[in-house]
Design a protein around this motif. Structure first.
Motif, PDB file in Angstrom:
ATOM      1  N   MET A 100     -43.113 -99.417 -37.490  1.00 32.77           N
ATOM      2  CA  MET A 100     -43.387 -98.457 -36.441  1.00 32.77           C
ATOM      3  C   MET A 100     -43.217 -97.044 -37.011  1.00 32.77           C
ATOM      4  O   MET A 100     -42.213 -96.741 -37.642  1.00 32.77           O
ATOM      5  N   LYS A 101     -44.203 -96.189 -36.779  1.00 33.38           N
ATOM      6  CA  LYS A 101     -44.097 -94.794 -37.208  1.00 33.38           C
ATOM      7  C   LYS A 101     -42.972 -94.112 -36.439  1.00 33.38           C
ATOM      8  O   LYS A 101     -42.750 -94.405 -35.266  1.00 33.38           O
ATOM      9  N   GLN A 102     -42.292 -93.193 -37.115  1.00 35.40           N
ATOM     10  CA  GLN A 102     -41.187 -92.450 -36.503  1.00 35.40           C
ATOM     11  C   GLN A 102     -41.506 -90.964 -36.531  1.00 35.40           C
ATOM     12  O   GLN A 102     -42.163 -90.474 -37.457  1.00 35.40           O
ATOM     13  N   SER A 103     -41.020 -90.263 -35.530  1.00 38.96           N
ATOM     14  CA  SER A 103     -41.175 -88.821 -35.440  1.00 38.96           C
ATOM     15  C   SER A 103     -39.912 -88.277 -34.791  1.00 38.96           C
ATOM     16  O   SER A 103     -39.267 -88.988 -34.026  1.00 38.96           O
ATOM     17  N   ALA A 104     -39.565 -87.033 -35.097  1.00 38.12           N
ATOM     18  CA  ALA A 104     -38.376 -86.420 -34.494  1.00 38.12           C
ATOM     19  C   ALA A 104     -38.683 -84.986 -34.107  1.00 38.12           C
ATOM     20  O   ALA A 104     -39.401 -84.280 -34.815  1.00 38.12           O
ATOM     21  N   GLY A 105     -38.129 -84.572 -32.975  1.00 37.58           N
ATOM     22  CA  GLY A 105     -38.366 -83.211 -32.494  1.00 37.58           C
ATOM     23  C   GLY A 105     -37.258 -82.727 -31.593  1.00 37.58           C
ATOM     24  O   GLY A 105     -36.270 -83.428 -31.361  1.00 37.58           O
ATOM     25  N   THR A 106     -37.456 -81.523 -31.069  1.00 37.26           N
ATOM     26  CA  THR A 106     -36.439 -80.920 -30.208  1.00 37.26           C
ATOM     27  C   THR A 106     -37.001 -80.591 -28.832  1.00 37.26           C
ATOM     28  O   THR A 106     -38.192 -80.353 -28.658  1.00 37.26           O
ATOM     29  N   LEU A 107     -36.096 -80.566 -27.886  1.00 37.10           N
ATOM     30  CA  LEU A 107     -36.379 -80.075 -26.553  1.00 37.10           C
ATOM     31  C   LEU A 107     -35.408 -78.916 -26.345  1.00 37.10           C
ATOM     32  O   LEU A 107     -34.278 -79.097 -25.903  1.00 37.10           O
ATOM     33  N   LEU A 108     -35.853 -77.725 -26.763  1.00 38.12           N
ATOM     34  CA  LEU A 108     -35.017 -76.537 -26.577  1.00 38.12           C
ATOM     35  C   LEU A 108     -35.177 -76.057 -25.152  1.00 38.12           C
ATOM     36  O   LEU A 108     -36.271 -76.108 -24.583  1.00 38.12           O
ATOM     37  N   TYR A 109     -34.085 -75.583 -24.560  1.00 39.79           N
ATOM     38  CA  TYR A 109     -34.114 -75.159 -23.170  1.00 39.79           C
ATOM     39  C   TYR A 109     -33.405 -73.822 -23.000  1.00 39.79           C
ATOM     40  O   TYR A 109     -32.632 -73.388 -23.864  1.00 39.79           O
ATOM     41  N   ARG A 110     -33.689 -73.183 -21.871  1.00 41.73           N
ATOM     42  CA  ARG A 110     -33.046 -71.918 -21.530  1.00 41.73           C
ATOM     43  C   ARG A 110     -33.128 -71.735 -20.015  1.00 41.73           C
ATOM     44  O   ARG A 110     -33.893 -72.410 -19.333  1.00 41.73           O
ATOM     45  N   GLN A 111     -32.340 -70.800 -19.505  1.00 45.97           N
ATOM     46  CA  GLN A 111     -32.422 -70.368 -18.117  1.00 45.97           C
ATOM     47  C   GLN A 111     -33.182 -69.055 -18.101  1.00 45.97           C
ATOM     48  O   GLN A 111     -32.867 -68.142 -18.861  1.00 45.97           O
ATOM     49  N   SER A 112     -34.199 -68.957 -17.254  1.00 48.22           N
ATOM     50  CA  SER A 112     -34.961 -67.727 -17.116  1.00 48.22           C
ATOM     51  C   SER A 112     -35.198 -67.483 -15.633  1.00 48.22           C
ATOM     52  O   SER A 112     -35.785 -68.332 -14.957  1.00 48.22           O
ATOM     53  N   ASN A 113     -34.701 -66.359 -15.150  1.00 44.86           N
ATOM     54  CA  ASN A 113     -34.807 -66.036 -13.725  1.00 44.86           C
ATOM     55  C   ASN A 113     -34.271 -67.173 -12.862  1.00 44.86           C
ATOM     56  O   ASN A 113     -34.882 -67.548 -11.853  1.00 44.86           O
ATOM     57  N   GLY A 114     -33.137 -67.744 -13.267  1.00 46.67           N
ATOM     58  CA  GLY A 114     -32.498 -68.806 -12.511  1.00 46.67           C
ATOM     59  C   GLY A 114     -33.196 -70.152 -12.579  1.00 46.67           C
ATOM     60  O   GLY A 114     -32.874 -71.056 -11.820  1.00 46.67           O
TER      61      GLY A 114
ATOM     62  N   PRO B  64     -52.391 -83.615 -24.173  1.00 42.83           N
ATOM     63  CA  PRO B  64     -51.156 -83.152 -23.552  1.00 42.83           C
ATOM     64  C   PRO B  64     -50.293 -82.346 -24.525  1.00 42.83           C
ATOM     65  O   PRO B  64     -50.469 -82.426 -25.740  1.00 42.83           O
ATOM     66  N   TRP B  65     -49.367 -81.596 -23.962  1.00 41.78           N
ATOM     67  CA  TRP B  65     -48.391 -80.843 -24.738  1.00 41.78           C
ATOM     68  C   TRP B  65     -47.341 -81.817 -25.271  1.00 41.78           C
ATOM     69  O   TRP B  65     -47.302 -82.980 -24.898  1.00 41.78           O
ATOM     70  N   SER B  66     -46.469 -81.298 -26.138  1.00 42.74           N
ATOM     71  CA  SER B  66     -45.465 -82.128 -26.792  1.00 42.74           C
ATOM     72  C   SER B  66     -44.226 -81.295 -27.086  1.00 42.74           C
ATOM     73  O   SER B  66     -44.273 -80.071 -27.098  1.00 42.74           O
ATOM     74  N   ILE B  67     -43.137 -81.997 -27.364  1.00 38.82           N
ATOM     75  CA  ILE B  67     -42.015 -81.299 -27.977  1.00 38.82           C
ATOM     76  C   ILE B  67     -42.440 -81.003 -29.411  1.00 38.82           C
ATOM     77  O   ILE B  67     -43.265 -81.724 -29.968  1.00 38.82           O
ATOM     78  N   PRO B  68     -41.910 -79.943 -30.021  1.00 38.43           N
ATOM     79  CA  PRO B  68     -42.199 -79.729 -31.447  1.00 38.43           C
ATOM     80  C   PRO B  68     -41.609 -80.906 -32.232  1.00 38.43           C
ATOM     81  O   PRO B  68     -40.424 -81.206 -32.091  1.00 38.43           O
ATOM     82  N   LYS B  69     -42.430 -81.596 -33.007  1.00 37.34           N
ATOM     83  CA  LYS B  69     -41.968 -82.796 -33.692  1.00 37.34           C
ATOM     84  C   LYS B  69     -42.808 -83.091 -34.925  1.00 37.34           C
ATOM     85  O   LYS B  69     -43.881 -82.522 -35.097  1.00 37.34           O
ATOM     86  N   GLY B  70     -42.280 -83.979 -35.750  1.00 31.87           N
ATOM     87  CA  GLY B  70     -43.008 -84.403 -36.936  1.00 31.87           C
ATOM     88  C   GLY B  70     -42.337 -85.590 -37.578  1.00 31.87           C
ATOM     89  O   GLY B  70     -41.248 -86.006 -37.172  1.00 31.87           O
ATOM     90  N   GLU B  71     -42.996 -86.121 -38.586  1.00 31.97           N
ATOM     91  CA  GLU B  71     -42.491 -87.303 -39.277  1.00 31.97           C
ATOM     92  C   GLU B  71     -41.461 -86.916 -40.333  1.00 31.97           C
ATOM     93  O   GLU B  71     -41.630 -85.913 -41.034  1.00 31.97           O
ATOM     94  N   PRO B  72     -40.406 -87.720 -40.458  1.00 26.22           N
ATOM     95  CA  PRO B  72     -39.388 -87.426 -41.474  1.00 26.22           C
ATOM     96  C   PRO B  72     -39.908 -87.695 -42.887  1.00 26.22           C
ATOM     97  O   PRO B  72     -40.733 -88.582 -43.090  1.00 26.22           O
ATOM     98  N   GLU B  73     -39.445 -86.872 -43.802  1.00 25.63           N
ATOM     99  CA  GLU B  73     -39.734 -87.107 -45.208  1.00 25.63           C
ATOM    100  C   GLU B  73     -38.691 -88.082 -45.739  1.00 25.63           C
ATOM    101  O   GLU B  73     -37.609 -88.222 -45.157  1.00 25.63           O
ATOM    102  N   GLU B  74     -39.010 -88.748 -46.823  1.00 26.44           N
ATOM    103  CA  GLU B  74     -38.085 -89.718 -47.388  1.00 26.44           C
ATOM    104  C   GLU B  74     -36.722 -89.076 -47.651  1.00 26.44           C
ATOM    105  O   GLU B  74     -36.624 -88.004 -48.252  1.00 26.44           O
ATOM    106  N   GLY B  75     -35.677 -89.739 -47.182  1.00 29.20           N
ATOM    107  CA  GLY B  75     -34.318 -89.271 -47.405  1.00 29.20           C
ATOM    108  C   GLY B  75     -33.862 -88.158 -46.469  1.00 29.20           C
ATOM    109  O   GLY B  75     -32.743 -87.662 -46.607  1.00 29.20           O
TER     110      GLY B  75
END
Length: 142
Positions: free
Chosen positions: A1-15, A33-44
């Motif tokens: 199975m292909k693997q990918s990793a990314g982030t879900l950065l968050y903030r409060q803006s105007n409550g 569709p949109w996505s979290i910023p993500k990509g495939e890991p390099e070896e190691g």
């Protein structure tokens, strides 16, 4: 199975809680569709380090402390996406830092739910659970 990793950065803006998402570039992705910023890991390279690298490469934002939100499996492609959440730096100004994305922006949770790849929406739920759990969110990046 292909693997990918990314982030879900968050903030409060105007409550309002907002999350950082990216849209893939190319005419063939116009309706994708949109996505979290993500990509495939390099070896190691570990998943969290991959998520940090991809976030910087795609949005120009350096992620601070992160917490794991687990993974989601794409139903069609059988790709596994690992997600890490973190508070966006106070001065975060996303840019399209890579040819891979044509848009990078913060959007409300409601808008994100409409725009995000359906198989990644679980990360919005997990973020809400994490933030509502009385746990302290990771501190912001320098």
């Amino acid at each position: 199975m292909k693997q990918s990793a990314g982030t879900l950065l968050y903030r409060q803006s105007n409550g309002q809680l907002e999350v950082l998402l990216v849209h893939p570039s190319g005419a063939y992705n116009r309706k994708s569709p949109w996505s979290i910023p993500k990509g495939e890991p390099e070896e190691g390279v570990g998943l969290e380090d991959t998520a940090r690298r991809e976030t910087l490469e795609e949005t120009g934002i350096t992620a601070g402390p992160l917490v794991p939100l687990g993974h989601a499996d794409y139903r069609k492609s059988r790709k596994r996406i690992h997600c890490f959440a973190g508070l966006a730096p106070v001065d975060a100004a996303p840019t399209c830092a890579s040819w891979e994305v044509d848009q990078a922006q913060f959007m409300s949770i409601g808008e994100a739910r409409k725009q995000l790849h359906p198989d990644q929406c679980i990360f919005l739920d997990r973020l809400a659970t994490y933030l509502a759990g009385g746990q302290s969110p990771p501190s912001g990046a320098p």
